[in-house]
Motif scaffolding. Structure first.
Motif, short mmCIF file in Angstrom:
data_model
loop_
_atom_site.label_atom_id
_atom_site.label_comp_id
_atom_site.label_asym_id
_atom_site.label_seq_id
_atom_site.Cartn_x
_atom_site.Cartn_y
_atom_site.Cartn_z
N ASP A 140 0.84 -1.19 0.00
CA ASP A 140 0.00 0.00 0.00
C ASP A 140 0.89 1.25 0.00
O ASP A 140 2.11 1.16 -0.08
CB ASP A 140 -0.95 0.00 1.20
CG ASP A 140 -0.22 -0.06 2.53
OD1 ASP A 140 0.97 0.36 2.58
OD2 ASP A 140 -0.81 -0.51 3.53
N GLU A 141 0.28 2.43 0.10
CA GLU A 141 1.05 3.67 0.01
C GLU A 141 1.98 3.88 1.20
O GLU A 141 2.88 4.71 1.16
CB GLU A 141 0.10 4.87 -0.12
CG GLU A 141 -0.84 5.09 1.05
CD GLU A 141 -2.15 4.34 0.90
OE1 GLU A 141 -3.16 4.79 1.47
OE2 GLU A 141 -2.16 3.30 0.20
N PHE A 142 1.78 3.09 2.28
CA PHE A 142 2.64 3.22 3.45
C PHE A 142 3.73 2.15 3.50
O PHE A 142 4.47 2.04 4.47
CB PHE A 142 1.79 3.14 4.73
CG PHE A 142 0.71 4.18 4.79
CD1 PHE A 142 1.03 5.52 4.99
CD2 PHE A 142 -0.61 3.83 4.62
CE1 PHE A 142 0.04 6.48 5.03
CE2 PHE A 142 -1.62 4.78 4.66
CZ PHE A 142 -1.29 6.11 4.87
#
Length: 511
Positions: A21-23
């Motif tokens: 994911d974006e993290f």
């Protein structure tokens, strides 16, 4: 489903499980990843598929056949630890790290790759003492009190009960936590693989004629008799080595790999005839474009199955040439990449601290790449062969330029000349292969014309990865002409079948 589709399904699952994911975290957490269970007959290539997937996805692989393990090696050994619970000192039993889990961490240390596949084979054939541990492993992704590291996907494989007496059925609770993929043997898929692996042409042509003998497992009064994809591949490698040593592969040798007496006897007879026809019909002369009326008449008078064996002999030699062209082209292309880097890294060497970048330095860089990729287990067998060829060429270049470099003739110019010789060799090989392909089509036209034999040749060319690559790159007018006709004929037959079906339905309706 067939093993090719199963391979793609597993690759897609791994891509999904390892998606971030974006993290930077996994979109599907490790706790929610369903272990993949691959169920299918023995000897169809489940383990090889996992090795291919790991290399193609550029991740690690740790493979275990769980039947070789005891509960202690899987779970770990118990030891006593003192702990304090509510102010009271107690002795509790804990376990050392599982040998299997430790192997995963060892692989991470060895390769530097933190994601991978933990592959457990024959998982439904474990001993009674280990069965609860396997269920815990599939349900909770742990061995004892040790969890599989994050980023590692669990894939297990097993055989259906009809192939193994010691198989244990999984209960619904366990199956409901797995991504289950059922696979079966498929000769068409295996043939694609066989061409790419360089399986002996006699094995491919025999199985093309006797598809029912590709995979058979039968129970007789004498016990199990079987022929498997693994057996055919191993036999192929043995035949190739025996031929290079001038030794004969007879029925006894074949039956050591194909443990089905009827099939082993049939293939041994076929292999003997295969070599006999090669001499009787002067296959080598035909490949060089030399044949006479007598040879043509002899071929035309032969039975249809002999025609197909002859086509197989042509296809086998062409396949060798196509494969060598592909490997040599890949080698020259890779060598060129190294020489481009060598050209860009060269330093004039006029300053006190400037050291010219030599072809020897490029050789060391290639050797380092081979070592690194080998340690990370990211090289396919073909990639390794190509890189070793490049290293051998750079080593040869490095030796050849010594003593030839002068003020008028720089090292780079000498290396460039040596590379051009390699490129010329590639062009000679391509030209010789094109001529051989043309000779085969010319002979086929003279002997059979537009016939089933020509259809068989075109079909095999279309099934071979290397022949498709070669014709796409360098063309062949005869192939395009006959392939177009074959496709038209197939389309015509398809339309005719559809018209017959419609007519049958109409006739049924009229009644």
């Amino acid at each position: 489903m067939d093993i090719k589709r199963a391979k793609q399904e597993i690759k897609d699952s791994i891509e999904a499980y390892l998606a971030k994911d974006e993290f930077g975290g996994y979109r599907i957490p490790a706790i929610r990843q369903r272990p993949i269970l691959l169920m299918g007959p023995p000897g169809i290539g489940k383990t090889q598929v996992m090795e291919q997937i790991a290399k193609e996805c550029r991740i690690g692989l740790v493979a275990y056949t769980i039947t070789h393990h005891t509960r202690q090696s899987a779970v770990g050994l118990p030891f006593i630890r003192e702990k304090n619970y509510g102010g009271k000192q107690v002795s509790v039993t804990e376990y050392t790290m599982s040998e299997i889990i430790a192997s995963v961490y060892d692989k991470i240390e060895q390769t530097g790759i933190r994601e991978g596949i933990l592959f457990i084979d024959e998982i439904n054939c474990v001993s009674e003492t280990l069965a609860p541990t396997m269920l815990q492993f599939l349900q909770g992704k742990t061995f004892g009190n040790q969890r599989v590291p994050e980023g590692w996907i669990i894939v297990a494989a097993g055989n259906p009960p009809e192939y193994n007496k010691s198989v244990r059925d999984f209960d619904v609770v366990t199956l409901d936590r797995l991504k289950k993929i059922d696979v079966e043997e498929n000769f068409g898929v295996w043939k694609e693989y066989a061409y790419r692996q360089g399986i002996h042409p006699a094995v491919i042509s025999y199985l093309e004629l006797r598809k029912q003998n590709f995979y058979r497992v039968e129970t007789t009064v004498d016990g199990k008799c079987f022929a498997t994809a693994r057996g055919w591949e191993d036999l192929s490698q043995f035949i190739q080595v025996y031929e290079s040593l001038g030794k004969t592969v007879d029925r006894e040798v074949v039956s050591q790999y194909i443990q089905h007496q009827k099939i082993a006897r049939d293939f041994a007879n076929y292999l003997e005839l295969y070599h006999k026809y090669k001499a009787d019909y002067g296959v080598e002369d035909i490949l060089h474009g030399t044949w006479n009326t007598g040879a043509l008449q002899k071929v035309k008078a032969a039975a249809f199955d002999e025609h197909l064996k002859l086509v197989s002999l042509f296809n086998g030699k062409l396949s060798e040439l196509f494969t060598e062209c592909f490997l040599f082209d890949s080698y020259v292309t890779k060598l060129y990449e190294y020489l481009v880097h060598y050209r860009e890294q060269r330093v004039p060497g006029t300053g006190a601290h400037q050291i010219p970048f030599s072809i020897g330095d490029e050789l060391h860089r290639a050797e380092k790449e081979l070592e690194t990729l080998g340690r990370k287990e990211l090289l396919t067998r073909q990639d390794e062969v190509i890189l070793k060829r490049v290293i051998a060429a750079l080593e040869r270049f490095s030796l050849d330029v010594k003593g030839t470099v002068s003020a008028e003739n720089s090292e780079f110019e000498e290396v460039k000349r040596l590379f051009e010789k390699e490129a010329d060799t590639r062009e000679d090989l391509i030209e010789r292969t094109s001529e051989t392909l043309t000779h085969v089509f010319d002979f086929m036209e003279d002997a059979f014309g537009e016939s089933q034999e020509m259809v068989a040749l075109i079909t095999e060319l279309n099934a071979n990865y290397y022949s498709v690559w070669f014709i796409k790159e360098y063309g062949c007018d005869s192939y395009y002409r006959y392939n177009k006709g074959l496709l038209f004929q197939e389309r015509h037959q398809s339309i005719t079948r559809e018209m017959d079906e419609i007519e049958s339905l109409l006739n049924t309706g009229l009644k």
